[in-house]
Design an enzyme around this catalytic site. Sequence first.
Site, PDB file in Angstrom:
ATOM      1  N   GLY A 119       0.930  -1.134  -0.027  1.00  0.00           N
ATOM      2  CA  GLY A 119       0.018  -0.082  -0.211  1.00  0.00           C
ATOM      3  C   GLY A 119       0.847   1.203   0.094  1.00  0.00           C
ATOM      4  O   GLY A 119       2.027   1.284   0.260  1.00  0.00           O
TER       5      GLY A 119
ATOM      6  N   THR B 143       8.974   3.399   0.333  1.00  0.00           N
ATOM      7  CA  THR B 143       8.788   1.790  -0.121  1.00  0.00           C
ATOM      8  C   THR B 143       9.501   1.346   0.976  1.00  0.00           C
ATOM      9  O   THR B 143      10.225   1.621   1.971  1.00  0.00           O
ATOM     10  CB  THR B 143       9.800   1.800  -1.419  1.00  0.00           C
ATOM     11  OG1 THR B 143       9.337   0.529  -1.930  1.00  0.00           O
ATOM     12  CG2 THR B 143      11.169   2.114  -1.089  1.00  0.00           C
TER      13      THR B 143
ATOM     14  N   SER C 131       7.374   3.185  -5.507  1.00  0.00           N
ATOM     15  CA  SER C 131       7.447   3.267  -6.819  1.00  0.00           C
ATOM     16  C   SER C 131       5.990   3.460  -7.374  1.00  0.00           C
ATOM     17  O   SER C 131       5.917   3.715  -8.475  1.00  0.00           O
ATOM     18  CB  SER C 131       7.920   1.940  -7.406  1.00  0.00           C
ATOM     19  OG  SER C 131       7.197   0.743  -7.013  1.00  0.00           O
ATOM     20  N   GLU C 132       5.029   3.132  -6.511  1.00  0.00           N
ATOM     21  CA  GLU C 132       3.625   3.287  -7.052  1.00  0.00           C
ATOM     22  C   GLU C 132       3.061   4.845  -6.990  1.00  0.00           C
ATOM     23  O   GLU C 132       1.993   5.027  -7.336  1.00  0.00           O
ATOM     24  CB  GLU C 132       2.959   2.239  -6.434  1.00  0.00           C
ATOM     25  CG  GLU C 132       2.804   0.742  -6.851  1.00  0.00           C
ATOM     26  CD  GLU C 132       1.928  -0.006  -5.971  1.00  0.00           C
ATOM     27  OE1 GLU C 132       1.538   0.456  -4.917  1.00  0.00           O
ATOM     28  OE2 GLU C 132       1.955  -1.213  -6.668  1.00  0.00           O
TER      29      GLU C 132
HETATM   30 ZN   LIG Z   1      -0.086  -2.217  -4.731  1.00  0.00          ZN
END
Ligand SMILES: [Zn+2]
Length: 277
Positions: free
Chosen positions: A29, A45, A75-76
């Site tokens: 998440g 992260t 990274s998201e």
């Molecule tokens: Zn995810």
Amino acid sequence: MVNEFKLKQEICEIGRRVYAKGFAAANDGNISCRIDDQRVLCTPTLTSKGFLKPDDICTVDMTGKQIAGRKKRTSEVLLHLEIYKECPEVKAVVHCHPPHATAFSIAGQEIPSCILPEVEVFLGIVPTAVYETPGSQAFADTILPFVKTSKVTVLKNHGTVSWGATLEQAYFWTEILDAYCKMLLLAKQAGGVERITEPKVEELLDLKERFGMGVDPRRITNADLCVNTEFGRGFNGGCGCSHPAIPAEAIASGSLTAGQMDALVQEITNRIMESIK
Ligand SMILES: [Zn+2]
């Protein structure tokens, strides 16, 4: 003037809720919040969202380049940035892996609608974005078709993402969605899913407009009110939806067409297989 420290504290608080709810196992998440036109705060992260400290939060620019923070940014964050770029009014984004909502996408099921009043009013249709490898720009782009018309989207075989004017609001859409999906799965086990009739759904959408929550996108695009009406259908239809079951009189009188007979045999077979399981 935005109080950055306070926003970092809020991100930590939402992280605790996400983790406590079981929406993000281990380090899963990520959460972000817009500071201004140029900068966004985001979680790092490889850090559990349940135990974040304000000092852990990173700052990135609108290209995703990290400009502050001692830990490496998630990274998201690229997914979050696509939403901010499309919608200037959005100030916060929450991405996590809530099990019940995610299970629907794993099973290849769209989130059904026309079942629970709160979901019709607050969420409307919840779309599912196509699968892409997490962390990539291609993954971030999968959200684009839904940013303007939704506030929460399921990410196929991955999780969910929701957004709003505050961190708490963005989080609430995820919480409402997962509670709904849990009810649907329980109802299916308990015997089947019955639906609200379309005129009653229209009443809810009228209410939504009266509450000042805007016109439901289904009305703007003239889209179907009810999605995935097959989900949880019982033997007798069990719903006020647009797929009536075989009429009981037709079964009783034996006046079935060949197609109805095939459907009946299939239904009976399904039910026997279901009870064996
Ligand atoms: Zn995810």
